[in-house]
Design a protein around this motif. Structure first.
Motif, PDB file in Angstrom:
ATOM      1  N   ARG A 135      79.451  13.600  64.989  1.00  0.00           N
ATOM      2  CA  ARG A 135      78.912  12.349  65.507  1.00  0.00           C
ATOM      3  C   ARG A 135      77.522  12.572  66.108  1.00  0.00           C
ATOM      4  O   ARG A 135      76.642  11.727  65.973  1.00  0.00           O
ATOM      5  CB  ARG A 135      79.858  11.775  66.553  1.00  0.00           C
ATOM      6  N   LYS A 136      77.306  13.694  66.747  1.00  0.00           N
ATOM      7  CA  LYS A 136      75.985  14.000  67.302  1.00  0.00           C
ATOM      8  C   LYS A 136      74.967  14.216  66.192  1.00  0.00           C
ATOM      9  O   LYS A 136      73.801  13.892  66.341  1.00  0.00           O
ATOM     10  CB  LYS A 136      76.055  15.255  68.181  1.00  0.00           C
ATOM     11  N   LYS A 137      75.403  14.752  65.086  1.00  0.00           N
ATOM     12  CA  LYS A 137      74.504  15.043  63.977  1.00  0.00           C
ATOM     13  C   LYS A 137      74.389  13.885  62.990  1.00  0.00           C
ATOM     14  O   LYS A 137      73.634  13.965  62.027  1.00  0.00           O
ATOM     15  CB  LYS A 137      74.975  16.289  63.217  1.00  0.00           C
ATOM     16  N   ALA A 138      75.107  12.803  63.196  1.00  0.00           N
ATOM     17  CA  ALA A 138      75.129  11.703  62.235  1.00  0.00           C
ATOM     18  C   ALA A 138      73.758  11.073  62.061  1.00  0.00           C
ATOM     19  O   ALA A 138      73.338  10.769  60.935  1.00  0.00           O
ATOM     20  CB  ALA A 138      76.141  10.646  62.666  1.00  0.00           C
ATOM     21  N   LEU A 139      73.030  10.879  63.145  1.00  0.00           N
ATOM     22  CA  LEU A 139      71.700  10.285  63.052  1.00  0.00           C
ATOM     23  C   LEU A 139      70.759  11.182  62.260  1.00  0.00           C
ATOM     24  O   LEU A 139      69.985  10.702  61.424  1.00  0.00           O
ATOM     25  CB  LEU A 139      71.150  10.025  64.453  1.00  0.00           C
ATOM     26  N   THR A 140      70.844  12.466  62.481  1.00  0.00           N
ATOM     27  CA  THR A 140      70.023  13.411  61.719  1.00  0.00           C
ATOM     28  C   THR A 140      70.380  13.357  60.241  1.00  0.00           C
ATOM     29  O   THR A 140      69.490  13.352  59.383  1.00  0.00           O
ATOM     30  CB  THR A 140      70.231  14.839  62.260  1.00  0.00           C
ATOM     31  N   ILE A 141      71.662  13.303  59.943  1.00  0.00           N
ATOM     32  CA  ILE A 141      72.104  13.241  58.547  1.00  0.00           C
ATOM     33  C   ILE A 141      71.607  11.957  57.889  1.00  0.00           C
ATOM     34  O   ILE A 141      71.128  11.972  56.749  1.00  0.00           O
ATOM     35  CB  ILE A 141      73.646  13.358  58.469  1.00  0.00           C
ATOM     36  N   ILE A 142      71.667  10.843  58.613  1.00  0.00           N
ATOM     37  CA  ILE A 142      71.195   9.569  58.057  1.00  0.00           C
ATOM     38  C   ILE A 142      69.703   9.632  57.769  1.00  0.00           C
ATOM     39  O   ILE A 142      69.243   9.186  56.711  1.00  0.00           O
ATOM     40  CB  ILE A 142      71.535   8.416  59.026  1.00  0.00           C
ATOM     41  N   PHE A 143      68.913  10.191  58.681  1.00  0.00           N
ATOM     42  CA  PHE A 143      67.472  10.289  58.452  1.00  0.00           C
ATOM     43  C   PHE A 143      67.134  11.220  57.288  1.00  0.00           C
ATOM     44  O   PHE A 143      66.215  10.957  56.516  1.00  0.00           O
ATOM     45  CB  PHE A 143      66.746  10.744  59.715  1.00  0.00           C
ATOM     46  N   VAL A 144      67.873  12.305  57.157  1.00  0.00           N
ATOM     47  CA  VAL A 144      67.639  13.225  56.039  1.00  0.00           C
ATOM     48  C   VAL A 144      67.970  12.528  54.720  1.00  0.00           C
ATOM     49  O   VAL A 144      67.202  12.627  53.742  1.00  0.00           O
ATOM     50  CB  VAL A 144      68.455  14.520  56.219  1.00  0.00           C
ATOM     51  N   LEU A 145      69.071  11.808  54.662  1.00  0.00           N
ATOM     52  CA  LEU A 145      69.418  11.068  53.442  1.00  0.00           C
ATOM     53  C   LEU A 145      68.379   9.991  53.135  1.00  0.00           C
ATOM     54  O   LEU A 145      68.033   9.764  51.971  1.00  0.00           O
ATOM     55  CB  LEU A 145      70.815  10.458  53.569  1.00  0.00           C
ATOM     56  N   PHE A 146      67.871   9.337  54.161  1.00  0.00           N
ATOM     57  CA  PHE A 146      66.831   8.326  53.975  1.00  0.00           C
ATOM     58  C   PHE A 146      65.562   8.963  53.399  1.00  0.00           C
ATOM     59  O   PHE A 146      64.953   8.431  52.464  1.00  0.00           O
ATOM     60  CB  PHE A 146      66.533   7.637  55.301  1.00  0.00           C
ATOM     61  N   ALA A 147      65.161  10.119  53.937  1.00  0.00           N
ATOM     62  CA  ALA A 147      63.968  10.812  53.432  1.00  0.00           C
ATOM     63  C   ALA A 147      64.176  11.265  51.987  1.00  0.00           C
ATOM     64  O   ALA A 147      63.259  11.168  51.161  1.00  0.00           O
ATOM     65  CB  ALA A 147      63.645  12.013  54.322  1.00  0.00           C
ATOM     66  N   ILE A 148      65.352  11.752  51.669  1.00  0.00           N
ATOM     67  CA  ILE A 148      65.647  12.153  50.290  1.00  0.00           C
ATOM     68  C   ILE A 148      65.565  10.946  49.366  1.00  0.00           C
ATOM     69  O   ILE A 148      65.024  11.024  48.256  1.00  0.00           O
ATOM     70  CB  ILE A 148      67.026  12.844  50.209  1.00  0.00           C
ATOM     71  N   GLY A 149      66.090   9.811  49.807  1.00  0.00           N
ATOM     72  CA  GLY A 149      66.003   8.587  49.008  1.00  0.00           C
ATOM     73  C   GLY A 149      64.566   8.134  48.792  1.00  0.00           C
ATOM     74  O   GLY A 149      64.204   7.674  47.703  1.00  0.00           O
ATOM     75  N   LEU A 150      63.744   8.261  49.830  1.00  0.00           N
ATOM     76  CA  LEU A 150      62.331   7.898  49.675  1.00  0.00           C
ATOM     77  C   LEU A 150      61.626   8.801  48.664  1.00  0.00           C
ATOM     78  O   LEU A 150      60.809   8.346  47.865  1.00  0.00           O
ATOM     79  CB  LEU A 150      61.607   7.973  51.023  1.00  0.00           C
ATOM     80  N   ILE A 151      61.945  10.075  48.707  1.00  0.00           N
ATOM     81  CA  ILE A 151      61.323  11.014  47.773  1.00  0.00           C
ATOM     82  C   ILE A 151      61.841  10.788  46.359  1.00  0.00           C
ATOM     83  O   ILE A 151      61.075  10.797  45.392  1.00  0.00           O
ATOM     84  CB  ILE A 151      61.567  12.470  48.234  1.00  0.00           C
ATOM     85  N   ALA A 152      63.123  10.557  46.234  1.00  0.00           N
ATOM     86  CA  ALA A 152      63.729  10.397  44.911  1.00  0.00           C
ATOM     87  C   ALA A 152      63.240   9.127  44.215  1.00  0.00           C
ATOM     88  O   ALA A 152      63.057   9.107  43.001  1.00  0.00           O
ATOM     89  CB  ALA A 152      65.248  10.385  45.013  1.00  0.00           C
ATOM     90  N   PHE A 153      63.014   8.078  44.974  1.00  0.00           N
ATOM     91  CA  PHE A 153      62.584   6.802  44.391  1.00  0.00           C
ATOM     92  C   PHE A 153      61.166   6.448  44.855  1.00  0.00           C
ATOM     93  O   PHE A 153      60.873   5.300  45.168  1.00  0.00           O
ATOM     94  CB  PHE A 153      63.562   5.690  44.789  1.00  0.00           C
TER      95      PHE A 153
END
Length: 135
Positions: free
Chosen positions: A16-34
């Motif tokens: 739960r503490k790392k959830a925000l970090t995981i969400i931001f990393v997935l968001f950055a990956i999505g920005l790079i991928a698309f």
């Protein structure tokens, strides 16, 4: 049994503490991928802003600044105190943001109230009332 639950709770709290970090990393990956789609959408958004929003609001921002440098605020304040005080419980100078906000829309009225707050035109406890027109 207690140790097993403690271990599961520890992992859950750690995730739960790392959830925000995981969400931001997935968001950055999505920005790079698309990135091609994102750049096209950002370009379209900026073009829309530049061709629609700026021409619509810029004259009102300019007129508001010019009017605020004249004595129109004091004039409206004196003339409309009888209306503004009983209805909205603000001094007459609160009529200027109200009138300009009605004429030109939300951003201009909110900007005038912010300028009044920064220049201390309205008393501290009265500043919130005209701002509530634009919430």
């Amino acid at each position: 049994m207690i140790k097993k639950n403690f271990g599961i709770n520890f992992i859950f709290i750690h995730l739960r503490k790392k959830a925000l970090t995981i969400i931001f990393v997935l968001f950055a990956i999505g920005l790079i991928a698309f990135s091609r789609d994102n750049l096209a959408a950002a370009k379209d958004g900026l073009t829309l802003w530049f061709t629609s929003v700026v021409p619509a609001l810029l004259p009102f921002f300019i007129a508001c600044e010019l009017l605020s440098q004249t004595d129109i605020i004091d004039f409206l304040g004196k003339k409309l105190t009888g209306i503004m005080k009983p209805i909205f419980n603000v001094p007459g100078v609160g009529a200027f943001p109200l009138v300009m906000g009605i004429i030109s829309g939300y951003p201009v009225g909110a900007r005038i109230v912010t300028n009044f707050r920064n220049s201390r035109t309205l008393y501290k406890r009265r500043r919130r009332t005209p701002y509530n027109f634009y919430k």
